[in-house]
Design a protein around this motif. Structure first.
Motif, mmCIF file in Angstrom:
data_model
loop_
_atom_site.group_PDB
_atom_site.id
_atom_site.type_symbol
_atom_site.label_atom_id
_atom_site.label_comp_id
_atom_site.label_asym_id
_atom_site.label_seq_id
_atom_site.Cartn_x
_atom_site.Cartn_y
_atom_site.Cartn_z
ATOM 1 N N GLU A 1 0.833 -1.190 0.000
ATOM 2 C CA GLU A 1 0.000 0.000 0.000
ATOM 3 C C GLU A 1 0.878 1.254 0.000
ATOM 4 N N TRP A 2 1.989 1.205 0.704
ATOM 5 C CA TRP A 2 2.906 2.337 0.768
ATOM 6 C C TRP A 2 3.388 2.714 -0.630
ATOM 7 N N ARG A 3 3.809 1.725 -1.416
ATOM 8 C CA ARG A 3 4.303 1.977 -2.769
ATOM 9 C C ARG A 3 3.181 2.546 -3.640
ATOM 10 N N LEU A 4 1.998 1.987 -3.526
ATOM 11 C CA LEU A 4 0.860 2.473 -4.305
ATOM 12 C C LEU A 4 0.564 3.933 -3.963
ATOM 13 N N LYS A 5 0.567 4.259 -2.682
ATOM 14 C CA LYS A 5 0.317 5.640 -2.268
ATOM 15 C C LYS A 5 1.429 6.569 -2.740
ATOM 16 N N LEU A 6 2.660 6.089 -2.735
ATOM 17 C CA LEU A 6 3.777 6.899 -3.226
ATOM 18 C C LEU A 6 3.578 7.235 -4.701
ATOM 19 N N ILE A 7 3.220 6.235 -5.491
ATOM 20 C CA ILE A 7 2.981 6.448 -6.915
ATOM 21 C C ILE A 7 1.849 7.462 -7.115
ATOM 22 N N LEU A 8 0.828 7.349 -6.305
ATOM 23 C CA LEU A 8 -0.344 8.202 -6.459
ATOM 24 C C LEU A 8 -0.106 9.627 -5.977
ATOM 25 N N TRP A 9 0.566 9.786 -4.871
ATOM 26 C CA TRP A 9 0.654 11.109 -4.244
ATOM 27 C C TRP A 9 1.949 11.856 -4.506
ATOM 28 N N ASP A 10 2.956 11.202 -5.044
ATOM 29 C CA ASP A 10 4.220 11.875 -5.332
ATOM 30 C C ASP A 10 4.142 12.501 -6.718
#
Length: 92
Positions: A52-61
């Motif tokens: 989930e961390w990686r997915l959120k990074l892709i989405l929010w960065d």
């Protein structure tokens, strides 16, 4: 809208349109819409084989979104087009 995004072909059209607009905020918003429609971060991350961390990074960065848009522009400059295509329906 959320109901339509459960369909892979509709989702593919929606994300391709977001890519074509060339705005990272629009792309991030479109991805978030799809993630919500498909069950949320946990479900999409698990189906994608990432945390989930990686997915959120892709989405929010913002830099992550810009990377994809730069790639899109590079292909366009070579007379090519990046599109999202439905491969198969996602397991429910």
């Amino acid at each position: 809208m959320m109901e339509k995004l459960k369909d892979s072909k509709e989702t593919a059209r929606y994300l391709t349109k977001a890519l074509e607009q060339g705005d990272p905020a629009n792309l991030q918003g479109a991805l978030l819409d799809v993630i919500r429609a498909r069950g949320g971060y946990h479900v999409v991350a698990a189906r994608s084989g990432m945390s989930e961390w990686r997915l959120k990074l892709i989405l929010w960065d913002d830099e992550e979104a810009w990377k994809l848009l730069r790639f899109y522009k590079l292909l366009k400059g070579m007379g090519l087009r990046l599109v999202v295509v439905a491969v198969k329906e996602v397991r429910k």
